[in-house]
Design an enzyme around this catalytic site. Structure first.
Site, PDB file in Angstrom:
ATOM      1  N   GLY A 277       0.817  -1.223   0.000  1.00 40.97           N
ATOM      2  CA  GLY A 277       0.000   0.000   0.000  1.00 40.97           C
ATOM      3  C   GLY A 277       0.844   1.263   0.000  1.00 40.97           C
TER       4      GLY A 277
ATOM      5  N   ASP B 232       0.619   1.129   8.933  1.00 43.99           N
ATOM      6  CA  ASP B 232       0.005   0.344  10.009  1.00 43.99           C
ATOM      7  C   ASP B 232       0.886   0.183  11.245  1.00 43.99           C
ATOM      8  OD1 ASP B 232      -2.334  -0.041   8.590  1.00 43.99           O
ATOM      9  OD2 ASP B 232      -1.560  -1.818   7.570  1.00 43.99           O
TER      10      ASP B 232
ATOM     11  N   MET C  97      -8.151   3.347   9.384  1.00 48.68           N
ATOM     12  CA  MET C  97      -7.511   2.160   8.811  1.00 48.68           C
ATOM     13  C   MET C  97      -6.742   1.344   9.854  1.00 48.68           C
ATOM     14  SD  MET C  97      -6.028   3.347   5.111  1.00 48.68           S
ATOM     15  CE  MET C  97      -7.047   3.342   3.621  1.00 48.68           C
TER      16      MET C  97
ATOM     17  N   GLN D 158      -5.681   9.065   4.569  1.00 43.99           N
ATOM     18  CA  GLN D 158      -4.824   8.719   5.705  1.00 43.99           C
ATOM     19  C   GLN D 158      -3.434   8.324   5.268  1.00 43.99           C
ATOM     20  OE1 GLN D 158      -6.939   5.768   8.569  1.00 43.99           O
ATOM     21  NE2 GLN D 158      -8.274   6.042   6.825  1.00 43.99           N
TER      22      GLN D 158
END
Lengths: 413, 413
Positions: free
Chosen positions: B15, B150, B194, B306
């Protein structure tokens, strides 16, 4: 009207913006800088607009903002520091008690100047109050000060708040387009943008086209009838050119029969509780493309950050928003009343403007749509002329104050 | 391993983030600044990760970035300038043809250095390639360079890209809370964030608490089992305290039976085409609150901004991301291989870090969840200690270049 001597009150009304506090700051600066020549003694703020005013929920802003650094922080604080309301005043003759109560509050606090910052509905309040006070011996100066991200007020070139929302949308759209470009797989990304009745904000999504050449493939405005088959054809054509198709769509687009796209497509859908499922326009189009074309598709709703994204506010917008507030105090001192302040564009390149004012009764409850010549013949994009009109309004960045990585905001207790 | 002389190749995978191009810039700076002592001749970039590499879709970055101003622009460009992929390499022994093709490309272009910037899945690629090349006489240096918003990679204090996403979330949350505060009417706003498997990003929504005292009422992480009745009780309790309740929730929260909240609540809903309607976690909770409590409620999905909101990137994150890329080139020159670069926190206040590296085979396919002691006893918020751990990572702003109101990005053709 002779020069009125007394106190002033300012309120904010309608939807929040990134710049409405800058306009409040302008009013405060005007009063504290004594531009009114001493005729305004104390500046009060009404909490939650006329709703709070009716309950005498007011604060002394002259005291609160004695420290001028606070005013600068206010300029960079999003939303409405005084709180807002959606209250509409009754029609003339319908419920005079409301007006009598307001007049009673004005007299009690010796309020001779009334500044109301807001959009269409708020100008309705200003117009009605203007009308009511005409028939009374308590002389008052009543001025509307415009703000709305929607840019849909008539008789002003544009509205304070629009430039910052427009910049947020243009900047975010550029980033979304970069994000969408990373994979080679065919994908359609549909970005839903605010503005139910006018497409100015959605048009802003294409601003990159006249700066970097990067823009969404299509831009669908509420000013044009939305045709699902034409939309599918548009998407297919774009997919033939490149794998990553990006679309900007207004939340307010409607079919020929007048139903909203976000409402019509999903009328049969209910959730487990039996609720009619209102997903929004972007989601409705996402489902439609998935069904018809079958490629990867997602929707992004820019949502409330469009109107409160003050960290990426437009310097031009903030400067103008302060200016329009301060100018309202000037105008009041000069005896102007029952008007709304306006922005008059003098030149686009280089960008120059002046502050003016117009009869508020001619502004309330009108909607300024995107000019026909700003929309392409196919009705699926905006012209370069449209973008050149908007572009100066997003120029410049604000030098916000940060504390440990977060912008500093002010809260009026 | 003796010092290898040849070319290098760098790729991006997984990502996009606001900082992955800063890491690419770091690798480019490392090579161009000759930190490797001349052992790397040309730096190639693979387009779309190993997917492009297999097709020899490569660009000469040494040439493209001869102008160093371009490298600075790259640092402020979101998403993945080289393009990305989601390709997983086959397990050892399953399909050697893929590895043989890769080795053939390495030999053809005299590639002795392989830098792969990515998250969990990308480290799997690095680990597999490391394993495969062990058994061959073509000596190579293979290094993983971490990035993921993340923050869920093990053996590194945190990951490049996390700080900027975290800052975007914290800044946006502060603005949303300001926006929600303007009306007096009871309303619940649910913000979906997320991070399907780890709650670091959702935790960041509360950062304002240790800076300005302003934070969402609750923070629900995927690390805690989600209980709908407890959630309703939480919301009711907050509504008793103030009218505007704001909730941060991870897209990955799940019920005790393991089903996702975004999936479970609406399993009966279908759209007009008969599709199962997957609305997302925020929307599911919006419907649930509407049904159970009946007050005004809305949901906001922060969505892809984000991970690509580079205009509000963290200075700390961008600096570290460049550093980790440049350090990979250093490490490679020193003979380090089959490792992933890491960030080692030396001190939180004042914040200090060093770059290290660890065995990539111990990192791939692991998930680092939010530490138990960072979550409150009720499982509906994070502790101040959690926020103090994250806070230094969002500090500082980037001085991005703007052209007529829009940030300047670079596109690698």
């Amino acid at each position: 009207m002779g020069k009125l001597i007394g106190n002033a009150i300012v309120g904010q009304s309608g939807g929040p913006t990134a710049a409405i506090n800058a306009t409040l700051a302008g009013v405060i600066r005007g009063v504290l800088e004594n531009v009114h020549g001493g005729s305004i003694k104390t500046l009060y703020g009404m909490k939650n607009g006329v709703e709070g005013l009716l309950k005498e929920d007011i604060v002394d802003l002259s005291k609160f903002f004695a420290d001028s650094k606070k005013i600068t922080t206010l300029e960079n604080t999003p939303a409405a520091a005084l709180g807002s309301c959606r209250k509409k005043l009754p029609k003339k003759g319908e419920d005079d008690a409301v007006y009598e109560k307001l007049l009673w509050v004005f007299k009690k606090y010796d309020i001779r100047y009334f500044f109301y910052i807001g959009g269409n509905d708020s100008m309705d309040t200003v117009a009605k109050l203007s009308e009511y006070t005409k028939g009374h011996d308590y002389e008052m100066c009543i001025l509307g000060v415009p703000k709305t991200i929607d840019n849909d007020l008539v008789m002003t070139d544009h509205t304070p708040g629009f430039g910052s929302a427009s910049k947020y949308i243009a900047v975010t759209m550029q980033e979304i387009i970069r994000d969408c470009a990373v994979y080679k797989k065919q994908a359609v990304t549909i970005v839903e943008i605010m503005g139910r009745d006018a497409g100015w904000l959605t048009a802003s999504a294409a601003l990159g086209r006249v700066v970097s050449g990067v823009a969404p493939d299509y831009v669908y405005l509420p000013e044009c009838t939305f045709d699902m088959q034409k939309f599918f054809a548009d998407v297919r054509l774009a997919l033939e050119k490149h794998p990553n198709v990006v679309i900007a769509v207004s939340e307010g687009v409607r079919f020929a029969d007048g139903t909203y796209v976000g409402e019509g497509t999903q009328s049969g859908a209910t959730d487990v509780f039996g609720h009619k499922y209102l997903s929004g326009t972007g989601k409705a189009l996402e489902m439609a493309v998935k069904d018809e074309i079958g490629c990867k598709v997602r929707s992004v709703e820019m949502n409330i950050s469009q109107r409160c994204g003050s960290h990426i506010a437009s310097r031009t917008d903030i400067t103008e928003s302060v200016d329009v507030g301060r100018s309202a105090v000037h105008a009041a001192a000069e005896g102007v009343t029952r008007e709304m302040m306006t922005i008059v564009r003098k030149s686009t390149s280089p960008y120059k403007y002046e502050i003016g004012h117009e009869d508020v009764s001619k502004i309330a409850n009108q909607i300024k749509e995107v000019n026909e010549e700003f929309i392409n013949a196919e009705g699926n994009n905006v012209t370069d002329e449209c973008l050149k009109y908007i572009l100066p309004l997003i120029e410049g960045e604000v030098a916000a104050e940060y504390d440990r990585g977060l912008p500093v905001h002010i809260i009026i207790e």
